[in-house]
Each structure stands twice: as structure tokens, then as C-alpha cells.
Write a protein that holds these residues in place. Sequence first.
Motif, short mmCIF file in Angstrom:
data_model
loop_
_atom_site.label_atom_id
_atom_site.label_comp_id
_atom_site.label_asym_id
_atom_site.label_seq_id
_atom_site.Cartn_x
_atom_site.Cartn_y
_atom_site.Cartn_z
N ILE A 36 43.28 33.41 33.73
CA ILE A 36 43.65 33.39 35.15
C ILE A 36 43.27 32.06 35.79
CG2 ILE A 36 43.11 34.42 37.39
CD1 ILE A 36 42.85 37.12 35.92
N MET A 37 42.06 31.59 35.51
CA MET A 37 41.61 30.33 36.10
C MET A 37 42.46 29.15 35.62
SD MET A 37 37.47 30.83 35.93
CE MET A 37 37.16 29.26 36.75
N ALA A 38 42.80 29.14 34.33
CA ALA A 38 43.58 28.03 33.80
C ALA A 38 45.01 28.04 34.33
CB ALA A 38 43.59 28.09 32.27
N ARG A 39 45.58 29.21 34.50
CA ARG A 39 46.98 29.28 34.92
C ARG A 39 47.14 29.01 36.41
NH1 ARG A 39 51.40 33.92 33.25
NH2 ARG A 39 53.07 33.20 34.63
N ARG A 77 32.34 46.11 38.27
CA ARG A 77 32.04 44.87 39.00
C ARG A 77 32.73 43.66 38.36
NH1 ARG A 77 28.44 45.46 42.90
NH2 ARG A 77 27.05 47.27 42.88
N THR A 78 32.76 43.64 37.04
CA THR A 78 33.43 42.52 36.35
C THR A 78 34.91 42.50 36.66
OG1 THR A 78 31.79 42.70 34.57
CG2 THR A 78 33.79 41.45 34.11
N LEU A 82 37.32 39.68 39.31
CA LEU A 82 38.40 38.83 38.79
C LEU A 82 39.24 38.24 39.92
CD1 LEU A 82 39.69 40.93 35.74
CD2 LEU A 82 38.47 38.76 35.66
N ILE A 83 39.19 38.85 41.10
CA ILE A 83 39.98 38.32 42.21
C ILE A 83 39.52 36.93 42.62
CG2 ILE A 83 38.52 39.34 44.01
CD1 ILE A 83 41.07 39.96 45.57
N HIS A 84 38.24 36.62 42.36
CA HIS A 84 37.72 35.29 42.71
C HIS A 84 38.12 34.23 41.68
CE1 HIS A 84 35.40 37.19 45.86
NE2 HIS A 84 34.86 38.01 44.97
N TYR A 93 46.07 38.00 46.78
CA TYR A 93 46.65 39.17 47.41
C TYR A 93 47.69 39.85 46.51
CZ TYR A 93 44.29 38.01 51.76
OH TYR A 93 43.33 37.76 52.70
N LEU A 94 48.37 39.08 45.67
CA LEU A 94 49.27 39.69 44.68
C LEU A 94 48.47 40.53 43.69
CD1 LEU A 94 51.85 36.86 43.84
CD2 LEU A 94 52.31 39.03 44.99
N PHE A 95 47.33 40.01 43.27
CA PHE A 95 46.46 40.75 42.35
C PHE A 95 45.95 42.03 43.01
CE2 PHE A 95 42.18 41.41 40.47
CZ PHE A 95 42.55 41.55 39.14
#
Length: 439
Positions: A36-39, A77-78, A82-84, A93-95
Motif C-alpha cells: 500500500i505504501m509503495a503504490r 489494531r494492525t 492500515l489506513i495510515h 476514504y476509499l479504503f
Amino acid sequence: MAPGVPLPPEIQLAQRLAGNEQVTRDRAVRKLRKYIMARTQRAAGGFTPDELLKIWKGLFYCMWMQDKPLQQEELGRTISQLIHAFQTTETQYLFLRAFWQTMIREWVGIDLLRLDKFYMLMRLVLQESLKVVKTQGWEERQIEQLLELLTTEILHPDSQAPNGVKSHFLEIFLEELTKVGAAELTADQNMQFIDPFCQIAARTKDSLVLHKIIRSIFETIVEQAPLAIEDLMNELDTQSEEEEEASDGDEESSEGEQDLHDTPPRRLPAGSHRANPEVDKEQVWDDEENTGPVLQFDYEAVANRLFKLASRQSTPSENRKRLYKVIQKLRDLAGGTFPDDDVPEKAYKKLLEGRRERKKKKKKRLPTLQSQNKKGRNETETSSADPSPGIKRKRSRRRDEKAGQRGPPGKRRKPGARAKGAGVQQPARKRKQPLPNEK
């Protein structure tokens, strides 16, 4: 799809997230975060709604397969954090939208044994979504965007959300908002957060939604009113104390320095303690009784907003009746009258006086508690000494008497059994006559 074509990364991650082995699922969650972070760091990068729905289906069954409460909470919690990992607010907001759509779609298939962990997951995701708005500085546009997403997906009349999702969302919304933003939000911002619920309560035809909004939103505000007033008084009290300490400190600084130079430091005797354990216990109990910060509301503004919505002709009569009762309670609060009989009407005026009286009582208890502790130590020392020999003799005599009453050792009769001849009158024995030879 042709057999030689590889699957998209979203489907591969979803399959691993729903795997049977916990090690495989944990690795998939870590890889998903990096992916997610890379994309989302790329300018042209991002996710489509279908891709996020596939990812959330894998995360849903990852939570489904997780056992043990502590591990479920850690995984929840993990997943919620993931939203962050998304770098843009649009993808965040899509997530979030994909999460609520997944919960609505899969809710019917959740059994009772797995219901609690998905309740917890909903709470954690809502909490992290509010933290996203908090990182943006509680901007008005961000608040509106989040509330629009939540109301359209869960509380809109066209929404397919089941009653369980609606009820739980309304029950936890104000609680999570209090945890995240009670220390920072103003009364106007809190009014902005509850305004969509005011509108829904005025026009909804769903009796469950109306009942939950009134019970979990408006009545909770009324019930927390004494705590909110006390919180406000605490802030005013701390501000006044800081000002007094600052003014007194400037005057006494020179005198205090001179006294410190003149008086030598005291040494505590051996075995003594600086802190009193009884006082420490009282402080712990006071800390447990004190609640955290409470959301502040302008009760008059909330009442006026509800009255404006409830007085419309399009408002159903049942909604109008129930909202008018809430409006009356809010107006009473705005006028300084508490609706509950347990809370006095002028409690907010006596909070400061009661707090000062408690402080004085604690100061008076200190010398009495110290004397009681000394007496208790002396009593324990005397009681722990060896008993006198006279007491030992009495105990030995009692044991001997009990042993004599029991009789010689032998067969003991069963409890409740009668002894031979007990309760029966035996005939008198005939005297044995001597034989003629004996005469």
C-alpha cells in the motif's frame, strides 16, 4: 483467465490473508502494508474500489480465522491502522468505504461465536478514521467528508446495512469521538459532528435508527452534562491555581532561598517512609473515580437545531414527539437545571467548594493516620509474642478432658447410631444361686 497469466497482486494477497496458517497470514499483512505504501507514493498510483474490496475480503477472513482474544485485538489494531499507510486522503476514504461495504455484505454470515471480534474491528476502524481527521487538524471539510461517508454507507435509507451494523455504529460513535477528540474539540465542532444525526432523527422512518440516535447520542449528551460541567470547572480551577502559584512564587522566592540556606536538611529515621500508604490508596481511588475529558456542547444551540428540524411539516409525528422531549431536557440544561433527581440543580456552583473541602479533610487525616499506624504496629508486636505458659496449661487440660470423654480407643460407632441398650429398659439380672457342693 489463461493458465499462464499470473494473478493480480490484490488477489494473491487476499488468498494469503485467508490462509489456514497464522504465519502465512501475518506475513501477508506485513506485505500488504508495504504494498500500500509503495503504490500510493506514486503520483499516478492508487487503488480502484474493486481492488480495495478484494483486499478487504482477504482481511475479513484473516480476522475470521484468528483465535484467542488477545491475538484478535492485536490483529484488529494492525488491520485498522492500515489506513495510515495510504499517502492520500482520497485513498484513505476509499479504503474506509470498502471496509463498511464489506461488513454490510458479510454480516449475515457471521455466527455468534465470531460476532464480538467483528464488533471490536468496527470500533477500531472507526477510531482510526477519526484519528485521520485529527491529523488534519479537525478541518471542517474533512469532518464533512467523513460524516457523509459514514451516513451514506450505514444510515441512509437506500443503504443495505443490517440492523446490527446500524445499532453498533450508533452505540460506539460518541464513545470513540470522546476518546479521540474530547481534549481538543470545541462545542461548535462537536455540534458539526452530531448535526447529521439530528437530520436523520428528524426524517427517518426506521424506528430502530430513531431509538438508537436518541438513546446513544442525545440522551448520552444529557447524561454526561454534569461531567462536562465538572470538567469545565476543573479547567477553570487549574488555571486559577496556576495564576495564584505564579504570583505567590515570585513573592516567596527570595524568602524560600534564604530559609533553605539557613536550615540544614533533615534525615529520616531508619524504617520510616515519606509516603503514607493509606493516603496513597485514597489517591488511587480518586484517580479511578475521575473520568477522562468529556465532550463539550452548547446545549441551547443543540436544542434550537433540533427544534428547527422537528418543527417541519415533513417530520413524522412520532419523531417530533420524541425529539421534543429531548429538546426540553437540553433547554433545562442550558438554564442550569439538571433533569435527573440524583443531581442537584446547583451542583455546578458547589463543585469547587466540595473539591476544596475534600483537600482540607485529606490534610487533617494525615496526622491521625500516622498515629493509627504506630498503634497498629505496637499491637502487632505484642500479639506476635509467645503466649504465656498459663494459656498453654489451659489448652492441655481441655484436650485431656475431651480425650477422657471420648473413652478408650476402639471401634467408633457411626454418627446417629444408638449404643447398645440405649433407650430400652433392660430387665433386672437374676442372682446366680450357689451349687450344693459350694455350700
